[in-house]
Write an enzyme that holds these catalytic residues in place. Structure first.
Site, PDB file in Angstrom:
ATOM      1  CG  ASP A  32      -1.784   1.229   1.330  1.00  0.00           C
ATOM      2  OD1 ASP A  32      -2.977   1.151   1.016  1.00  0.00           O
ATOM      3  OD2 ASP A  32      -1.268   2.290   1.745  1.00  0.00           O
ATOM      4  CB  VAL A  52      -3.834   1.736  -1.937  1.00  0.00           C
ATOM      5  CG1 VAL A  52      -3.738   0.881  -3.195  1.00  0.00           C
ATOM      6  CG2 VAL A  52      -3.473   3.174  -2.256  1.00  0.00           C
ATOM      7  CG  ASP A  53      -3.597  -2.788   1.287  1.00  0.00           C
ATOM      8  OD1 ASP A  53      -3.267  -3.103   0.139  1.00  0.00           O
ATOM      9  OD2 ASP A  53      -2.826  -2.881   2.264  1.00  0.00           O
ATOM     10  CB  ILE A  54      -9.546   0.283   2.432  1.00  0.00           C
ATOM     11  CG1 ILE A  54      -8.906   0.040   3.806  1.00  0.00           C
ATOM     12  CG2 ILE A  54     -11.059   0.427   2.558  1.00  0.00           C
ATOM     13  CD1 ILE A  54      -9.393  -1.181   4.518  1.00  0.00           C
ATOM     14  N   GLY A  77      -9.867  -3.786  -1.914  1.00  0.00           N
ATOM     15  CA  GLY A  77     -10.812  -4.760  -1.371  1.00  0.00           C
ATOM     16  C   GLY A  77     -12.236  -4.468  -1.803  1.00  0.00           C
TER      17      GLY A  77
END
Length: 395
Positions: free
Chosen positions: A140, A168-170, A173
């Protein structure tokens, strides 16, 4: 009442945040998510802390509720065969191994679709499965830098600043959950599964939204504006007598009303502030004028007046204020679980509010391998076979 994704089975080979966050969304919506880790537990977030509660990481707890957990040694052919057997009856397989890993293990989409043609197969990688950087690992923080997000976050004097959450990860997802649900819906019509190729970098670039559009249209490289907005003024944080608050004026009527409330009605009629375009050009001077007035009273005074007059505004809350806020409590954004090791834990609730097929909160974030025997028995393994697999450290 059944949940929205009741009957959907997901084989989850992801770890850390983007993938687990995606599968937690699917699990909240009723999917049977089988979280797969190496024996002993290989999701790095299990050890990321502090804080820990009775040895259980808060980070791990945030993205893994409503799942069942099995442990499988993917470095063995017997372990990989277990995944193939589970996938034969699954609707979705999702992984976030580096590009090429699943092909090496013969767990790639081309192999798995021969086992299950209806399979929706989702790959989450840093850079996607095509392009010159496809083999690079993705994190991220690094992607925030590469994507341009950090270049527009912070002030000119501060240098580039990362977003305070692994956003960015969220977002990856969330996009992945949307893509999976779209593929499942399309499968209802075609009867066929498909592969989804998700990239952290693609997601981060797509999240640039109007900032990216501004650059693509104008050719001007955007600068760091801190809390200011590149296209709207006044739309920022402002100092008051006892701290800062947010004002987000979106149109000329709101600006005129704002000026009246804070005691400078004449400013609302000046040509250099009358329109948003003019306010953007003269933003620094206007900000000083507004703050001079706001500093005469505390933030709560202005928030009350602005809210009464439909001027978008708000405080800047700390975490303790967020989770005691009446609206957060009313919306059930804190949920309670009893965990076999951590004890009673509080987790952030789901923002998805469905009227009939409500989000479920049934399973605590699982211990590593907590459901291995249960899942393997359901997949057709005998008790003796499961014991042997455990003895040989396959599971």
């Amino acid at each position: 009442m059944k949940a929205a994704l009741d009957g959907i089975k997901v084989v989850d080979l992801t770890r850390v945040l983007a993938g687990p966050y995606c599968t937690m969304i699917l699990a909240d919506l009723g999917a049977d998510v089988i979280k797969v880790e190496a024996p002993g537990g290989s999701d790095e977030t299990r050890s990321w802390g502090p804080p820990f509660q009775n040895g259980v990481s808060a980070y791990y707890l945030c993205a893994n509720r409503n799942k069942r957990s099995i442990t499988v040694n993917l470095k063995t052919e017997e372990g990989r065969e277990i995944i193939r057997k589970l996938t034969k009856e699954a609707d979705v397989l999702i992984h976030n191994f580096k590009t090429g890993s699943m092909e090496k293990w013969m767990l790639d989409y081309d192999t798995m679709k021969t086992i299950n043609p209806k399979l929706v197969y989702c790959s989450i990688t840093g850079f996607g499965e095509t392009g010159p950087d496809r083999h690079l690992p993705g994190y991220d923080y690094i992607i925030q830098g590469l994507s341009g997000l950090m270049s527009i976050t912070g002030y000119e004097e501060s240098g580039p600043i990362k977003i305070g959450v692994a956003m960015v990860d969220i977002l990856t997802g969330l996009y992945s959950a949307i893509a999976i649900e779209a593929a499942l819906y399309e499968r209802e019509k075609s009867g066929q599964g498909q592969k989804i190729d998700m990239s952290l970098l693609d997601t981060a670039v797509s999240s640039l939204a109007n900032v990216a559009s501004n650059y693509l249209i104008s050719g001007n490289v955007p600068k760091r504006l801190g809390n200011d907005h590149p296209n709207i003024v006044p739309y920022s944080t402002f100092k008051t007598m006892d701290g800062e608050m947010i004002i987000a004026v979106g149109n000329n009527r709101q600006f005129s009303t704002l000026c009246e409330i804070i005691g400078i009605p004449e400013v609302g009629y000046l040509e250099k502030y009358k329109t948003n375009d003019a306010r953007v050009k003269n933003s620094k001077e206007l900000t000083r004028i507004i703050e001079n007035q706001l500093q005469l009273k505390p933030a709560d005074h202005w928030i009350t007046l602005f809210t009464q007059n439909q001027i978008p505004c708000g405080p800047i809350q700390t975490m303790d204020q967020v989770f005691t806020h009446p609206q957060i409590i009313a919306r059930e954004m804190v949920v309670n679980f009893t965990h076999p090791e951590a004890g009673k834990v509080k987790l952030v609730g789901s923002p998805i509010k469905l009227s009939r097929t409500k989000v479920k909160m049934e399973r605590h974030p699982p211990l590593a391998g907590e459901h291995t025997s249960e899942v393997l028995q359901q997949a057709g393994f005998s008790k003796d076979e499961i014991v042997k697999l455990m003895e040989e450290k396959i599971v």
